[in-house]
Design an enzyme around this catalytic site. Structure first.
Site, short mmCIF file in Angstrom:
data_model
loop_
_atom_site.label_atom_id
_atom_site.label_comp_id
_atom_site.label_asym_id
_atom_site.label_seq_id
_atom_site.Cartn_x
_atom_site.Cartn_y
_atom_site.Cartn_z
N GLU A 17 44.12 -25.40 29.18
CA GLU A 17 43.89 -23.89 30.09
C GLU A 17 45.42 -23.44 30.78
OE1 GLU A 17 41.75 -25.54 30.79
OE2 GLU A 17 40.16 -24.77 29.65
N HIS A 68 32.67 -14.84 32.02
CA HIS A 68 32.02 -15.26 32.64
C HIS A 68 32.33 -15.28 35.07
CE1 HIS A 68 30.78 -16.49 29.14
NE2 HIS A 68 29.91 -17.48 29.69
N ARG A 128 29.49 -12.34 31.72
CA ARG A 128 28.80 -12.94 30.48
C ARG A 128 27.44 -11.96 29.57
NH1 ARG A 128 24.28 -16.17 29.91
NH2 ARG A 128 23.91 -17.27 28.46
#
Lengths: 281, 325
Positions: free
Chosen positions: B70, B121, B179
């Site tokens: 990331e 999410h 999500r």
């Protein structure tokens, strides 16, 4: 500023003289500032001088020229070195160097791209420059530009995990327009890199990550220039120049001294250093 | 739940089906990719879940999977922005804002680069994966960064508009998506503008200032309260930063109580932003509905919303108690 391979000897004489002046400017601005990173600016001075005064295509009067080669100073604490070459190649007036680290100055303690044209991206937090260089290199390829990206890292810096994430990315995307340089001066703030946390074997690490590895003496002009030329000819993978250097190079009483990683010269030290550079230059 | 939300409190009808905001993102990104050749997308091995996979399939040359890295993804996005591209970098909100926070700070915000961080999410409605994958601090982490804009859309329709709006805006943006499917709540004549809240209805007794999935739950609560004679309004504060202080001030002046509702920690998120502004400008009786300094856990989204006190009934009870009713 174009590569003049045909007259390398003359080129080297010129670069040597410029590198001496770069070191003089580094020392002068650090002494005025009273703080900053002396050792790591001097160790990479020859390499960065070679890039800005010979190898790189860039236009100091048009810092955002689309086709320029990019230089990313991942080891952002060597800001005085970057400022010296930017001023000397004409990005801004050389008198501005004495504002280093002062309130309101575009010459921030670590390079700030919003403050100073010529700085591609703000750095200072270690380990991030190679990822940014990858992004630029990908963008250049998408636009079919032949510009190259040079990214200078410190040897302590490659202890950062993100460097190796980026190393994988560059190899995966075959970024042959990217050339990383690791300034292996052997010292970091807390002591010798080998004692703080060993990074060797450096060459086989980069090689294992899929890079073309070029090992040089980072103060040998012939080797520096040849390395950048070789990197340009290697296709399908990125190149890394592993440059063995001396921290504090050029000033005998700074050389190899870990104490001068993050300390500026005093006025007295400055005078001695300038005398030495004059004699040895 | 869907049908009850299409209540008289809304200015116009809602035609959309329930859809996860991440799905709306996947569609919007695909459309944007057709319109704009400068759009590039990065992901960190979660393109199936973040829905950037749709873009990847259509435009493989403009999609870069950076793998499970990331920090490197954010740095690479910064570099692409420097090359004049419009990068959208996506992964789960925990990893995007937490793992790569300092990269976002230094490479994106400090340099003020045109990078769009669209994370999915967000919140506990992630469900079964548990606390490690449920971002409950992401809005706090992004809101504190100078130059950053923070947006939490409430439904699919708003999400699509948000993606188009941020593409036309220069600067770092963080968008938090979910999500799970969420009911459509925004009216079909709604037009999203960065920094503008949407007032469904202004209540005289209380107003709920909500973001994300809590907007639909707030509308449900407001309906129940109205039936009990408590005039309660709902504001969708989808842009958490910059906060729509004008709407907020008018809302606070119109009622006795403000309740913030977020599927996020009450520390540093929407509740904090609203409290900070009102405390200094119009001290208002205020309660924060949200996750109270805790980690999430495994369960279904419905079970978790109940466990952490994020249901319409929780909002109703909070408002009734606060108003002494």
């Amino acid at each position: 500023m174009k590569d003049s391979r045909g007259c390398r000897e003359r080129d080297i004489t010129f670069l040597k003289a410029q590198a001496k002046l770069v070191r003089v400017e580094i020392l002068k601005m650090l002494a005025v500032a009273g703080s900053g990173h002396t050792g790591g600016s001097l160790s990479a001075a020859d390499i960065v001088t070679a890039l800005y005064f010979s190898k790189m295509r860039h236009r100091p009067d048009n810092p955002s020229w689309r086709e320029r080669d990019r230089f990313i100073l991942s080891k952002g604490h060597a800001a005085p070195l970057l400022y010296a070459v930017l001023a000397m190649t004409g990005y801004f007036d050389i008198s501005m160097l004495k504002t280093l680290r002062k309130l309101g100055s575009p010459l921030q303690g670590h390079p700030c791209s919003r403050a100073l044209p010529g700085v591609e991206i703000s750095t200072g937090s270690l380990g991030q420059g190679l990822s940014v260089s990858n992004g630029i290199a990908i963008g250049l390829k998408m636009d079919n530009l032949s510009s190259r990206v040079y990214c200078l890292l410190g040897d302590g810096e490659i202890q950062e995990g993100q460097v190796w994430e980026a190393a994988m990315t560059a190899a995966h995307y075959r970024l042959d327009n990217l050339c990383a340089i690791v300034d292996l001066n052997g010292l970091q703030i807390d002591g010798p890199v080998s004692k703080v946390k060993a990074i060797e074997p450096v060459a086989s690490k980069w090689s294992a990550f899929g890079w073309n590895v070029i090992e040089i003496d980072g103060h040998n002009w012939e080797e520096i220039l040849n390395a950048f030329d070789e990197a340009e000819t290697v296709k399908g993978k990125p190149s890394v120049v592993l440059a063995r250097t001396i921290k504090g190079k050029g000033v005998s009483f700074f050389e190899g001294k870990v104490e001068y990683h993050g300390v500026a010269p005093t006025q007295e030290e400055l005078e001695r250093a300038l005398k030495e550079l004059e004699v040895n230059g | 739940m869907d049908k009850r939300l299409h209540s008289t409190e809304q200015k116009t009808g809602v035609k959309e089906e329930a859809i996860a905001t991440r799905d709306a993102y996947g569609e919007a990104l695909l459309e944007l990719g057709k319109e704009r050749k400068d759009v590039v997308v990065l992901d960190a091995d979660l393109s199936g879940s973040t829905k950037t996979g749709k873009f990847a399939k259509a435009f493989p040359d403009r999609f870069f999977n950076i793998g499970i890295a990331e920090q490197d993804m954010v740095g690479t996005a910064a570099g692409l922005a420097l090359s004049g591209k419009l990068p959208f970098a996506s992964t789960f909100a925990v990893f995007e804002t937490g793992r790569a926070w300092e990269q976002i700070r230094q490479a994106v915000c400090y340099s003020n680069l045109n990078v769009k961080l669209v994370a999915t999410h967000g919140g506990i409605s992630v469900g079964e994966d548990g606390a490690s994958h449920q971002a409950t601090e992401d809005v706090t982490l992004m809101r504190v960064l100078p130059n950053m804009t923070v947006i939490v859309p409430s439904d699919g329709y708003e999400t699509r508009q948000v993606i188009n709006a941020i593409a036309d805006y220069y600067g770092p943006v963080y968008v938090r998506l979910g999500r799970a499917k969420v009911p459509a709540v925004m009216p079909d004549d709604y037009e999203f503008t960065i920094g503008k809240a949407y007032t469904f209805y202004m209540g005289r007794d209380a107003n709920i200032v909500a973001m994300g999935i809590m907007v639909s739950i707030a509308l449900e609560a407001a309906k129940i309260l109205k039936q009990e004679g408590i005039d309660t309004g709902v504001v969708n504060m989808s842009t958490v930063k910059p906060l729509d202080t004008e709407t907020l001030l008018n809302t606070a002046k119109a009622c006795r109580l403000i309740v913030t509702a977020e599927e996020h920690s009450i520390i540093g998120g929407l509740g904090s932003a609203v409290s900070e502004f009102l405390s200094e400008n119009h001290p208002t009786y205020l309660y924060r509905i949200g996750i109270k300094d805790a980690f999430g856990c495994s369960g279904t989204p419905e079970e978790l919303l109940k466990l952490y006190g994020l249901t319409a009934d929780d909002i109703v009870r909070t408002i009734k108690e606060a108003l002494g009713r």
